[in-house]
Enzyme design. Sequence first.
Site, short mmCIF file in Angstrom:
data_model
loop_
_atom_site.label_atom_id
_atom_site.label_comp_id
_atom_site.label_asym_id
_atom_site.label_seq_id
_atom_site.Cartn_x
_atom_site.Cartn_y
_atom_site.Cartn_z
N ILE A 1 -0.22 6.18 -2.26
CA ILE A 1 0.63 6.45 -3.42
C ILE A 1 1.97 5.82 -3.06
CG2 ILE A 1 1.69 8.17 -4.91
CD1 ILE A 1 -1.37 8.02 -5.10
N PRO A 2 2.29 4.66 -3.65
CA PRO A 2 3.30 3.76 -3.08
C PRO A 2 4.75 4.15 -3.34
CG PRO A 2 2.39 2.77 -5.05
CD PRO A 2 1.63 4.05 -4.81
N CYS A 3 5.17 5.28 -2.77
CA CYS A 3 6.58 5.66 -2.92
C CYS A 3 7.50 4.67 -2.21
CB CYS A 3 6.81 7.08 -2.41
SG CYS A 3 6.22 7.41 -0.75
N HIS A 4 6.95 3.86 -1.30
CA HIS A 4 7.77 2.85 -0.62
C HIS A 4 8.22 1.76 -1.58
CE1 HIS A 4 3.57 1.47 -0.43
NE2 HIS A 4 4.05 0.26 -0.54
#
Length: 296
Positions: free
Chosen positions: A259-262
Amino acid sequence: MPLDSEIAETILSPLQKLETRSQDYVRMAQALDWLAQRWLDRPSLDDAADAAGLSPFHFQRTFTRWAGVSPKTFMAAIAHAEARKSLDAGASVLDAAFDAGLSGPSRLHDLFIAHEAVTPGEARRRGEGLELTWGWAPTPFGKALFAMTPRGLAGLGFAEADGEAAAFADMHRRFPAANWVRDDQAAAAMALHAFAGGESPLPVVLIGPPFHVQVWKALLRIPAGETATYGQVAAWAGKPKAFQATGAAIGANPLALLIPCHRAIAKDGRLTGYHWGLARKAAILGSEAVAAARAA
């Protein structure tokens, strides 16, 4: 006599290759942290090597083995990722992918997303009645803790060197009432599925309050190799003015990388804080940008 590196690579198992990349990341972490702070200045190879405490030759070789590209190319990829402004152009394609229950294109692999939003009361019980199988396994971004339910991967968190206890405590506090059962072999199998090209889509379980799940789904709208502002994520989650709540939901994401919170950055383009470290954020963004450029 030592084997040629290319020959040695062909005889390593997929898990051994992951272990090598994981160890290389640990060696490069100090330099990546330094690059994350200074990539806009395009520092020289000598300066980056000095920050890592290595000779330029050793630094170039180890970095290239980990990233697949030179440090110079990697920094250019980060700059390119930050500069791209093409998110809106692919929105309809991405929406169709989410409607089908899959993640967006150009990711590590397709994900099957199981939505398990909970009621406020269930959220307060913090995993009561849930059995989580967990264990440690190598990844290209260092050692990681994998937490799995029978339906799929529910947690992925990175550990710093000698920081396994802190990483486990961080993941455990998300689901403190769950029954935790350790199985490092199951974690290794999940790591291979996630990072070494599993034959089937990876099942991912989103366990959290409804708004958190909305935000996590919104993060999946950001294609690999690109970024979006926190304001864009808030709008996609249906709460364009809820910046603080959106930021809290992004920070509560239990599934690093997948889950690409980056990919969420400040409005001015800065690589702002990341739960698993700014160096790792730069490493992931750069790797995704390199992969996206190769696929273009």
